[in-house]
Design an enzyme around this catalytic site. Structure first.
Site, PDB file in Angstrom:
ATOM      1  N   LEU A   1       1.239  -4.310  -1.792  1.00  0.00           N
ATOM      2  CA  LEU A   1       2.573  -4.545  -1.934  1.00  0.00           C
ATOM      3  C   LEU A   1       3.409  -3.339  -2.129  1.00  0.00           C
ATOM      4  O   LEU A   1       4.751  -3.362  -2.153  1.00  0.00           O
ATOM      5  CB  LEU A   1       2.790  -5.476  -3.148  1.00  0.00           C
ATOM      6  CG  LEU A   1       2.111  -6.680  -2.969  1.00  0.00           C
ATOM      7  CD1 LEU A   1       2.242  -7.453  -4.340  1.00  0.00           C
ATOM      8  CD2 LEU A   1       2.766  -7.641  -2.093  1.00  0.00           C
ATOM      9  N   ARG A   2       2.903  -2.275  -1.980  1.00  0.00           N
ATOM     10  CA  ARG A   2       3.851  -0.892  -2.522  1.00  0.00           C
ATOM     11  C   ARG A   2       4.849  -0.905  -1.461  1.00  0.00           C
ATOM     12  O   ARG A   2       5.969  -0.671  -1.611  1.00  0.00           O
ATOM     13  CB  ARG A   2       2.932   0.065  -2.468  1.00  0.00           C
ATOM     14  CG  ARG A   2       3.869   1.329  -3.106  1.00  0.00           C
ATOM     15  CD  ARG A   2       2.953   2.702  -3.176  1.00  0.00           C
ATOM     16  NE  ARG A   2       3.830   3.616  -3.993  1.00  0.00           N
ATOM     17  CZ  ARG A   2       4.880   4.315  -3.252  1.00  0.00           C
ATOM     18  NH1 ARG A   2       4.957   4.095  -2.212  1.00  0.00           N
ATOM     19  NH2 ARG A   2       5.373   5.456  -3.975  1.00  0.00           N
ATOM     20  N   LYS A   3       4.465  -0.840  -0.202  1.00  0.00           N
ATOM     21  CA  LYS A   3       5.576  -0.609   1.110  1.00  0.00           C
ATOM     22  C   LYS A   3       6.584  -1.566   1.078  1.00  0.00           C
ATOM     23  O   LYS A   3       7.614  -1.380   0.928  1.00  0.00           O
ATOM     24  CB  LYS A   3       4.691  -0.320   2.384  1.00  0.00           C
ATOM     25  CG  LYS A   3       5.729  -0.157   3.337  1.00  0.00           C
ATOM     26  CD  LYS A   3       5.195   0.011   4.662  1.00  0.00           C
ATOM     27  CE  LYS A   3       5.945   0.520   5.609  1.00  0.00           C
ATOM     28  NZ  LYS A   3       5.357   0.817   7.001  1.00  0.00           N
TER      29      LYS A   3
ATOM     30  N   GLU B   1       2.014   1.760  -9.327  1.00  0.00           N
ATOM     31  CA  GLU B   1       2.045   3.266  -9.528  1.00  0.00           C
ATOM     32  C   GLU B   1       1.262   3.820 -10.515  1.00  0.00           C
ATOM     33  O   GLU B   1       0.712   4.725 -10.367  1.00  0.00           O
ATOM     34  CB  GLU B   1       3.534   3.368  -9.915  1.00  0.00           C
ATOM     35  CG  GLU B   1       4.626   3.221  -8.534  1.00  0.00           C
ATOM     36  CD  GLU B   1       4.388   3.876  -7.538  1.00  0.00           C
ATOM     37  OE1 GLU B   1       3.912   5.324  -7.557  1.00  0.00           O
ATOM     38  OE2 GLU B   1       4.563   3.301  -6.424  1.00  0.00           O
TER      39      GLU B   1
END
Length: 141
Positions: free
Chosen positions: A98-100, A50
């Site tokens: 890796l966010r999703k 983020e």
């Protein structure tokens, strides 16, 4: 003339050392992670993602770069504009992928071992911060 929200960028860059420190502390743990350590690992990875993408979005908006089509594209644009080198881009690109899973499929996240990026990301976050600050100094001088 550019309007770069340097204050918001700096707030996020100033936060990254705490994220890197938490990752390094997790890396010093011996043996398998507890559930709490797995959750801490996931949160530190998520916070890094983020912060990096927020900084990227502020940079793209402020320096009037092309609009990104994805989180990964934010990194492609910044690397293409010379904000940071390819080595930093490669690790951050894997991180942002890796966010999703972390945000949308967290219930499927495999909590068996340390994520391979955990030992690598702290140094890359430092390099990212230095590179962003250098770019801003150059471009806004």
């Amino acid at each position: 003339m550019y309007y770069v929200n340097r204050e918001q960028i700096e707030r996020r860059l100033d936060f990254l050392p705490a994220v890197a420190e938490a990752m390094e502390e997790l890396n010093r743990r011996e043996g398998p992670f507890t559930v709490l350590e797995h959750f801490a690992q996931e949160r530190t990875l998520h916070l890094a993602i983020e912060a990096v993408t927020d900084v990227g979005s502020y940079m793209i908006d402020g320096f009037i770069m092309r609009d990104p089509s994805s989180y990964e594209d934010i990194l492609d644009i910044l690397q293409g504009e010379g904000v940071f080198p390819a080595e930093v881009h490669a690790v951050l690109y894997e991180l942002v992928k890796l966010r999703k899973p972390l945000v949308q499929s967290f219930f499927e996240w495999e909590r068996v071992e340390r994520h391979p990026l955990l030992p690598v990301v702290p140094g890359v976050l430092r390099a990212f911060s230095e590179a962003v600050r250098s770019y801003m100094d150059r471009e806004l001088a």
